[in-house]
Design a protein around this motif. Structure first.
Motif, PDB file in Angstrom:
ATOM      1  N   GLU A 283      16.169  -7.613  -5.131  1.00  0.00           N
ATOM      2  CA  GLU A 283      15.503  -6.731  -6.088  1.00  0.00           C
ATOM      3  C   GLU A 283      16.110  -5.333  -6.115  1.00  0.00           C
ATOM      4  O   GLU A 283      15.842  -4.536  -7.020  1.00  0.00           O
ATOM      5  CB  GLU A 283      14.020  -6.635  -5.738  1.00  0.00           C
ATOM      6  CG  GLU A 283      13.142  -6.029  -6.797  1.00  0.00           C
ATOM      7  CD  GLU A 283      13.013  -6.888  -8.047  1.00  0.00           C
ATOM      8  OE1 GLU A 283      12.700  -6.330  -9.112  1.00  0.00           O
ATOM      9  OE2 GLU A 283      13.257  -8.120  -7.977  1.00  0.00           O
ATOM     10  N   GLU A 292       8.303  -2.689  -8.158  1.00  0.00           N
ATOM     11  CA  GLU A 292       8.819  -4.040  -8.384  1.00  0.00           C
ATOM     12  C   GLU A 292       9.167  -4.716  -7.059  1.00  0.00           C
ATOM     13  O   GLU A 292       8.979  -5.924  -6.901  1.00  0.00           O
ATOM     14  CB  GLU A 292      10.038  -3.980  -9.304  1.00  0.00           C
ATOM     15  CG  GLU A 292       9.681  -3.626 -10.732  1.00  0.00           C
ATOM     16  CD  GLU A 292      10.901  -3.436 -11.611  1.00  0.00           C
ATOM     17  OE1 GLU A 292      10.944  -4.036 -12.690  1.00  0.00           O
ATOM     18  OE2 GLU A 292      11.811  -2.678 -11.216  1.00  0.00           O
ATOM     19  N   ARG A 295       5.980  -5.962  -5.769  1.00  0.00           N
ATOM     20  CA  ARG A 295       5.497  -7.102  -6.532  1.00  0.00           C
ATOM     21  C   ARG A 295       6.166  -8.396  -6.090  1.00  0.00           C
ATOM     22  O   ARG A 295       5.498  -9.421  -5.898  1.00  0.00           O
ATOM     23  CB  ARG A 295       5.743  -6.882  -8.038  1.00  0.00           C
ATOM     24  CG  ARG A 295       5.335  -8.064  -8.905  1.00  0.00           C
ATOM     25  CD  ARG A 295       5.718  -7.826 -10.361  1.00  0.00           C
ATOM     26  NE  ARG A 295       7.126  -7.511 -10.523  1.00  0.00           N
ATOM     27  CZ  ARG A 295       8.112  -8.410 -10.483  1.00  0.00           C
ATOM     28  NH1 ARG A 295       7.843  -9.685 -10.252  1.00  0.00           N
ATOM     29  NH2 ARG A 295       9.365  -8.036 -10.668  1.00  0.00           N
ATOM     30  N   VAL A 296       7.475  -8.349  -5.901  1.00  0.00           N
ATOM     31  CA  VAL A 296       8.210  -9.544  -5.458  1.00  0.00           C
ATOM     32  C   VAL A 296       7.695 -10.007  -4.105  1.00  0.00           C
ATOM     33  O   VAL A 296       7.454 -11.200  -3.878  1.00  0.00           O
ATOM     34  CB  VAL A 296       9.723  -9.235  -5.407  1.00  0.00           C
ATOM     35  CG1 VAL A 296      10.472 -10.320  -4.635  1.00  0.00           C
ATOM     36  CG2 VAL A 296      10.283  -9.116  -6.810  1.00  0.00           C
ATOM     37  N   GLY A 298       4.754  -9.417  -2.814  1.00  0.00           N
ATOM     38  CA  GLY A 298       3.391  -9.906  -2.964  1.00  0.00           C
ATOM     39  C   GLY A 298       3.324 -11.307  -3.536  1.00  0.00           C
ATOM     40  O   GLY A 298       2.516 -12.140  -3.090  1.00  0.00           O
ATOM     41  N   GLU A 299       4.167 -11.599  -4.535  1.00  0.00           N
ATOM     42  CA  GLU A 299       4.166 -12.935  -5.127  1.00  0.00           C
ATOM     43  C   GLU A 299       4.564 -13.996  -4.103  1.00  0.00           C
ATOM     44  O   GLU A 299       3.966 -15.085  -4.056  1.00  0.00           O
ATOM     45  CB  GLU A 299       5.112 -12.968  -6.326  1.00  0.00           C
ATOM     46  CG  GLU A 299       4.597 -12.195  -7.536  1.00  0.00           C
ATOM     47  CD  GLU A 299       5.617 -12.092  -8.645  1.00  0.00           C
ATOM     48  OE1 GLU A 299       6.789 -12.497  -8.420  1.00  0.00           O
ATOM     49  OE2 GLU A 299       5.272 -11.590  -9.733  1.00  0.00           O
ATOM     50  N   LEU A 300       5.558 -13.702  -3.279  1.00  0.00           N
ATOM     51  CA  LEU A 300       5.964 -14.666  -2.263  1.00  0.00           C
ATOM     52  C   LEU A 300       4.870 -14.861  -1.214  1.00  0.00           C
ATOM     53  O   LEU A 300       4.596 -15.986  -0.782  1.00  0.00           O
ATOM     54  CB  LEU A 300       7.256 -14.202  -1.586  1.00  0.00           C
ATOM     55  CG  LEU A 300       8.548 -14.533  -2.324  1.00  0.00           C
ATOM     56  CD1 LEU A 300       9.731 -13.912  -1.592  1.00  0.00           C
ATOM     57  CD2 LEU A 300       8.757 -16.036  -2.437  1.00  0.00           C
ATOM     58  N   ASP A 302       1.634 -14.431  -1.606  1.00  0.00           N
ATOM     59  CA  ASP A 302       0.507 -15.129  -2.209  1.00  0.00           C
ATOM     60  C   ASP A 302       0.763 -16.633  -2.311  1.00  0.00           C
ATOM     61  O   ASP A 302      -0.183 -17.422  -2.284  1.00  0.00           O
ATOM     62  CB  ASP A 302       0.215 -14.568  -3.603  1.00  0.00           C
ATOM     63  CG  ASP A 302      -0.401 -13.178  -3.555  1.00  0.00           C
ATOM     64  OD1 ASP A 302      -0.895 -12.788  -2.478  1.00  0.00           O
ATOM     65  OD2 ASP A 302      -0.373 -12.483  -4.592  1.00  0.00           O
ATOM     66  N   ALA A 303       2.030 -17.010  -2.429  1.00  0.00           N
ATOM     67  CA  ALA A 303       2.370 -18.420  -2.591  1.00  0.00           C
ATOM     68  C   ALA A 303       2.470 -19.168  -1.263  1.00  0.00           C
ATOM     69  O   ALA A 303       2.631 -20.391  -1.254  1.00  0.00           O
ATOM     70  CB  ALA A 303       3.686 -18.552  -3.352  1.00  0.00           C
ATOM     71  N   ARG A 307      -0.227 -14.735   4.012  1.00  0.00           N
ATOM     72  CA  ARG A 307      -0.585 -13.544   3.251  1.00  0.00           C
ATOM     73  C   ARG A 307      -1.284 -12.495   4.122  1.00  0.00           C
ATOM     74  O   ARG A 307      -1.056 -11.299   3.975  1.00  0.00           O
ATOM     75  CB  ARG A 307      -1.483 -13.919   2.079  1.00  0.00           C
ATOM     76  CG  ARG A 307      -1.758 -12.758   1.139  1.00  0.00           C
ATOM     77  CD  ARG A 307      -2.557 -13.221  -0.072  1.00  0.00           C
ATOM     78  NE  ARG A 307      -2.673 -12.153  -1.052  1.00  0.00           N
ATOM     79  CZ  ARG A 307      -3.601 -11.219  -1.028  1.00  0.00           C
ATOM     80  NH1 ARG A 307      -4.495 -11.206  -0.055  1.00  0.00           N
ATOM     81  NH2 ARG A 307      -3.636 -10.277  -1.961  1.00  0.00           N
ATOM     82  N   PRO A 332       2.600  -4.820  -0.235  1.00  0.00           N
ATOM     83  CA  PRO A 332       1.904  -5.060  -1.506  1.00  0.00           C
ATOM     84  C   PRO A 332       0.440  -4.655  -1.431  1.00  0.00           C
ATOM     85  O   PRO A 332      -0.232  -4.848  -0.422  1.00  0.00           O
ATOM     86  CB  PRO A 332       2.048  -6.576  -1.692  1.00  0.00           C
ATOM     87  CG  PRO A 332       3.286  -6.934  -0.928  1.00  0.00           C
ATOM     88  CD  PRO A 332       3.315  -6.008   0.252  1.00  0.00           C
TER      89      PRO A 332
END
Length: 391
Positions: A283, A292, A295-296, A298-300, A302-303, A307, A332
């Protein structure tokens, strides 16, 4: 080779331009990294010497005046050849005395006037409340916080600084090679760190980055922030966060390795951290932002299953003449600086997941110093990762 004369001139030019843009006629800096940037002043790093040096810069003179520890003044006058000898002076030690009064700082007031200061705003970085009040009383003007200006000036590196960072990072990589080769059952954490320190000082490093971390097994979760006498056992993770100052700039890295064979939970944690690490580095391109980057990450998170286990500290921070300097990018969901990356931005990317109760330890960190370039990023620390810990 780095043209240090040219680099010093570039740094001062950038600093003076920023001072003018922010209505600062002068700065008096005490913090070691700002002194290094403004005058290439190698500090005394002992904690009790934190405010035992100063650098005075004004917008009205090309000269800089340094104040150094009184015992060190003759040596600095003879070696800091880029300054006139009379511009390297004894630090007024009364600055730290509660009863010293404003006159304890008279040499700094004299330096300001010699460099053309005529009463405009003076910025500074750190000091005791008493010393800052004394400075204001001495000059008859408010002393304002210049940290934002100083941090902004240091945040984007010149190409010469990237060259210095490459060299510092090579020393860190060599220390990791030696440290990883030392990992075996029965060796103590402190003995691994001793091997690291031998490499640093053998190659001319000035000082370790901070209280360097070597921890193993259950000491990784919760993370023990020093190297103790715990022995490494078969199946233990060994978590090593090390760095040093070399040629005036800091570099660092973290590697987590395993002694013997890892278990499946250790592999899952390591693979999750590796995914975060790689995604965040990807990123770091010109125009991308700290938000950003968050965000990247956080998305990882969360998946995946971890977490709630991201260490609530930072996921990246600046590094250079300071061992850890702004920007500090929060995990995040937490406030983080409004920052757009640009060529010359240098960050230590440092995701950390700590899971307690895992046999052999469940604390994993990967960290590298990376520089944003016109095309993406350059990894400055390059020691290999532990592929045996990847799923």
């Amino acid at each position: 080779m780095v043209d240090m004369t040219g680099l010093r001139a570039k740094r001062l030019d950038r600093l003076r331009n920023a001072m003018a843009d922010n209505d600062l006629e002068a700065v008096v800096v005490f913090e070691y990294a700002n002194g290094r940037y403004a005058a290439d002043l190698r500090p005394l790093y002992a904690p009790n010497f934190l405010v035992r040096q100063a650098v005075v810069v004004t917008t009205r003179s090309d000269d800089v005046i340094c104040f150094v520890h009184q015992d060190d003044t003759p040596h600095r006058r003879s070696t800091m050849t880029w300054l006139e000898p009379e511009n390297v002076r004894e630090f007024p030690t009364g600055v730290m005395l509660e009863g010293g009064g404003a006159q304890a700082l008279a040499p700094i007031g004299s330096a300001l006037r010699e460099l053309g200061w005529r009463g405009g705003r003076v910025g500074t970085d750190i000091g005791t409340p008493n010393s800052l009040a004394n400075l204001s009383d001495l000059i008859g003007a408010p002393v304002v916080d210049a940290n934002a200006v100083l941090h902004h000036v240091r945040s984007v590196k010149f190409e010469e600084e990237i060259v210095l960072l490459r060299a510092a990072s090579a020393v860190v990589d060599e220390a990791f090679r030696v440290a990883c080769e030392a990992v075996r059952p029965g060796i103590r954490e402190c003995e691994i760190l001793a091997e690291v320190m031998r490499v640093f000082y053998r190659h001319g490093a000035e000082v370790p980055q901070c209280n360097l971390i070597v921890c193993t097994g259950q000491n990784t979760a919760p993370m023990q922030r020093f190297a103790g006498e715990t022995e490494v056992a078969e199946g233990d993770l060994v978590f090593m966060d090390i760095g040093a100052c070399f040629n005036g700039v800091f570099s660092e890295a973290t590697r987590t390795v395993v002694c013997g064979e890892p278990n499946e939970e250790q592999r899952r944690i390591y693979t999750a951290v590796s995914g975060l690490h790689e995604a965040m580095i990807a990123e770091l391109a010109p125009g991308r932002t700290a938000a950003e980057l968050q965000r990247v990450a956080g998305e990882l998170l969360d998946a995946g299953p971890y977490r709630g286990y991201l260490q609530k500290m930072i996921v990246a921070h600046g590094i250079g003449v300071g061992y850890a300097e702004p920007p500090f990018i929060a995990p995040p969901g937490r406030p983080t600086p409004e920052l757009a990356f640009e060529p010359g931005t240098v960050l230590a990317v440092v995701p950390t997941i700590i899971v307690p109760g895992v046999p052999g330890g469940g604390g994993v960190r990967l960290e590298d110093v990376v520089a944003v370039t016109a095309d993406g990023v350059e990894r400055l620390t390059t020691y290999p990762y532990a592929e045996e810990l990847l799923l």
